[in-house]
Design an enzyme around this catalytic site. Structure first.
Site, PDB file in Angstrom:
ATOM      1  N   GLU A  26       0.832  -1.213   0.000  1.00 20.99           N
ATOM      2  CA  GLU A  26       0.000   0.000   0.000  1.00 20.99           C
ATOM      3  C   GLU A  26       0.865   1.261   0.000  1.00 20.99           C
ATOM      4  OE1 GLU A  26      -4.148  -1.460   1.980  1.00 20.99           O
ATOM      5  OE2 GLU A  26      -2.594  -0.846   3.390  1.00 20.99           O
ATOM      6  N   GLU A  86      -6.580  -7.834  -0.566  1.00 22.24           N
ATOM      7  CA  GLU A  86      -7.028  -7.726   0.830  1.00 22.24           C
ATOM      8  C   GLU A  86      -8.533  -7.502   0.818  1.00 22.24           C
ATOM      9  OE1 GLU A  86      -5.047  -4.874   3.271  1.00 22.24           O
ATOM     10  OE2 GLU A  86      -3.033  -5.562   2.765  1.00 22.24           O
TER      11      GLU A  86
END
Length: 625
Positions: free
Chosen positions: A183, A263
């Site tokens: 991320e 995710e």
């Protein structure tokens, strides 16, 4: 949808001649067919996250087996750098930290692995997995092309990745893909040179054939800064998102290839002082089915999580510092104790619509036992055992030094000075805003006065005489693991003052509590003279005698303030029932002895109840504030 390629699922190749030699093992992206190819055959994974660093090693097989029997064909695995390199050049891959053994066990059970070695992983883990010793260089820029940071990263990768390479799918192992960073688009630096450096390092150490990928949220800026040519771009989102829009964001940066949600949030984390997170299993199952109908590969975050020894939950920064609770139950499909939930069976039913389930029943919940009440007694005030907790003695400085400046990574540091003058009228003992990181327990003449807090109370009213001792016990509640700044220094970041006049001549005691308790203290130490009073930092001890069984259990601390609990030297983490929501700590049966008394040690920081006792239950209590 057709323009985005959301509904395309590649077709299997035509039958090969019977005598054709089997192709070499491979796992790669088919950009024309919008899918993965495993050994040349279209493939998609349905995966769940499991954090080996949060699961005691005796439970690894049970949890992986349950994941396999859920219908998963892969697991996603984080590698926390700071779990394996606690000090520069000091590595630990033994016991619960034996990541190679964990990967091999997953292979034995037929599970493929999607590996996430960072160097930054988030995972709600202290500092996102980055070692606190990086902050010994106070001007370092983490997750960037800063030469000092890159040197540390390269040194780590040269230790870790050679352990990984033989386990890559291409080399006969079970690791099908490896994530680079995590991320990164959500980090302020947006340093493409850093990502290019990582890409080069991973290629050098793992080879040219392994599939490398990135994961980011679906925002345009995040995908702009978090992706790089040469790294396959995937996205993450939860059941509340619009699936078509979310995968549309992936298509804007990765027009061809498989749709991947790296995710998919089946639950969420808890913060101290908030409500226990809960996500509807109906919604989780429905969105999973939506994604699988599109042919997407999905990793469920997190399918199973649990408590580690030496727990290191991190924190978020969302307008204020928000530390994560000890429990990482996450409202996950497999509970903190590894028990299948209604959500797990709903997920399993969805998976069965798309691929065959393994033969065999799901293992049942592990047995739990309510061992009942255990009385504790006070052993000593923390200030009276500094010789044990800080055998090297204090560090002197005119002004306070941070944890990092005295090379203390975790836990506690005691700051000691004296009142410089008589305070016959109440004076304001205070700290600048946000400079107490994260909580300071104040004692004057060894008597507890109250607590200073990072984003809370920053002043106390005190009186005293010149020369009176002033002690402030600073607690690290977890370094920020997600957000703009993970350079989260701990301790007193600014000086304390009396009526705005700075205090000076400090002694700092870096406390080594965990090593002392792991070696049997205070149960093996001579009994201290009983000290009166229940307020302020103090140690309490007791023993649990089991009725010949060592089953999982949950411990409640009724009436206690805030502190930490150990059983047989195993750090079960922080308790804070008044702040909540977590009310119990999970005790794996593997830390208990069925044959011998189990030593209990409690460090209470604020104040113990009049009758100090623990209650062992057969179920957790989460949602109370």
């Amino acid at each position: 949808r057709g323009q985005l390629g959301l509904g395309r699922v590649c077709s299997p190749p035509s039958a090969a001649p019977l005598l054709q030699a089997s192709p070499p093992r491979s796992f790669q992206v088919d950009y024309e067919g919008d899918c993965f190819l495993k050994d040349g055959v279209p493939f998609r994974y349905i995966s769940g996250s499991i954090h080996y660093a949060r699961v005691p090693r005796p439970a690894w097989r049970d949890r992986l087996l349950k994941m396999s029997l859920s219908g998963l064909n892969a697991v996603q695995v984080y590698v926390p750098w700071n779990y394996h390199e606690p000090l520069p050049g000091v590595y630990d891959f033994s016991g619960d930290r034996d990541v190679e053994a964990f990967l091999d066990l997953a292979a034995e059970l037929g599970l493929l692995v999607i590996l996430r070695p960072g160097p930054y992983i988030c995972a709600e883990w202290e500092m996102g997995g980055l070692p606190a010793w990086l902050l010994w260089k106070p001007d370092i820029t983490l997750r960037s092309s800063d030469p000092a940071y890159l040197a540390a990263v390269d040194s780590w990768l040269h230790v870790l990745l050679p352990k990984i390479k033989p386990r890559l799918y291409q080399h006969g192992g079970n690791i099908i893909s490896v994530q680079v960073e995590n991320e990164y688009g959500s980090y302020y630096a947006c340093d493409r040179g850093y990502l290019r450096h990582l890409l080069g390092s991973f290629r050098t150490l793992l080879g040219s054939e392994v599939l490398l990928f990135t994961t980011d949220s679906t925002g345009g800026q995040e995908l702009l800064c978090g992706t790089l040519q040469g790294l396959y771009a995937t996205v993450d989102f939860g059941p509340g998102s619009n699936v078509t829009e979310a995968f549309g964001a992936q298509r804007r940066v990765e027009p061809k290839g498989p749709l991947v949600n790296s995710e998919y949030y089946t639950g969420w984390l808890d913060y101290w002082g908030g409500a226990h997170a809960s996500t509807s299993w109906v919604q989780v199952a429905r969105r999973l089915e939506d994604m699988l109908q599109l042919g997407a590969s999905v990793n469920m975050q997190s399918l199973f999580l649990q408590l580690p020894s030496l727990p290191r939950p991190g924190a978020d920064f969302k307008d204020q510092y928000k530390p994560v609770t000890t429990s990482y139950d996450y409202d996950a499909p497999l509970s903190e104790a590894g028990d299948p939930t209604e959500k797990l069976f709903a997920i399993r039913t969805v998976i069965s619509k798309f691929q065959p389930l393994p033969v065999g029943p799901m293992p049942p919940a592990s047995p739990k036992y309510a061992y009942g009440r255990v009385a504790l007694q006070k052993y000593a005030n923390l200030l009276d055992v500094l010789d044990v907790l800080c055998p090297s003695g204090p560090i002197q400085s005119l002004f306070p030094l941070t944890f990092e400046a005295i090379k203390q990574a975790h836990g506690f540091v005691l700051y000691h000075t004296q009142l410089p003058r008589d305070l016959l009228d109440p004076a304001r003992l205070g700290a600048p805003p946000h400079k107490v990181c994260d909580r300071g327990y104040v004692m004057l003449r060894k008597e507890y006065q109250g607590t200073l807090e990072r984003d809370g109370q920053t002043e106390l009213s005190v009186t005293g005489r010149a020369g009176d001792t002033l002690d402030v016990l600073l607690e690290n509640m977890g370094r920020i693991s997600f957000g703009a700044n993970v350079s989260d220094f701990k301790g007193l970041l600014g000086n304390l003052s009396l009526d705005s006049i700075p205090l000076s001549n400090w002694l700092m005691y870096p406390l080594s509590i965990d090593p002392a308790v792991q070696q049997g203290w205070p149960h093996t130490a001579p009994q201290k003279p009983s000290s009166r009073g229940r307020a302020g930092p103090a140690f309490y001890t007791g023993t649990l005698q089991t009725p010949g069984i060592a089953w999982d259990t949950f411990v409640k601390l009724p009436g206690w303030g805030k502190g930490q609990l150990w059983i047989n030297g195993f750090n079960l983490g922080r308790y804070w029932p008044g702040r909540g929501p977590q009310q119990t700590l999970f005790v794996p049966g593997s830390v208990l002895s069925a044959a011998h008394p189990n030593n209990i040690t409690v460090l209470e920081l604020e104040g113990a109840p009049p009758t100090p006792l623990l209650v062992f239950l057969d179920r957790p209590l989460f949602n109370r504030t």
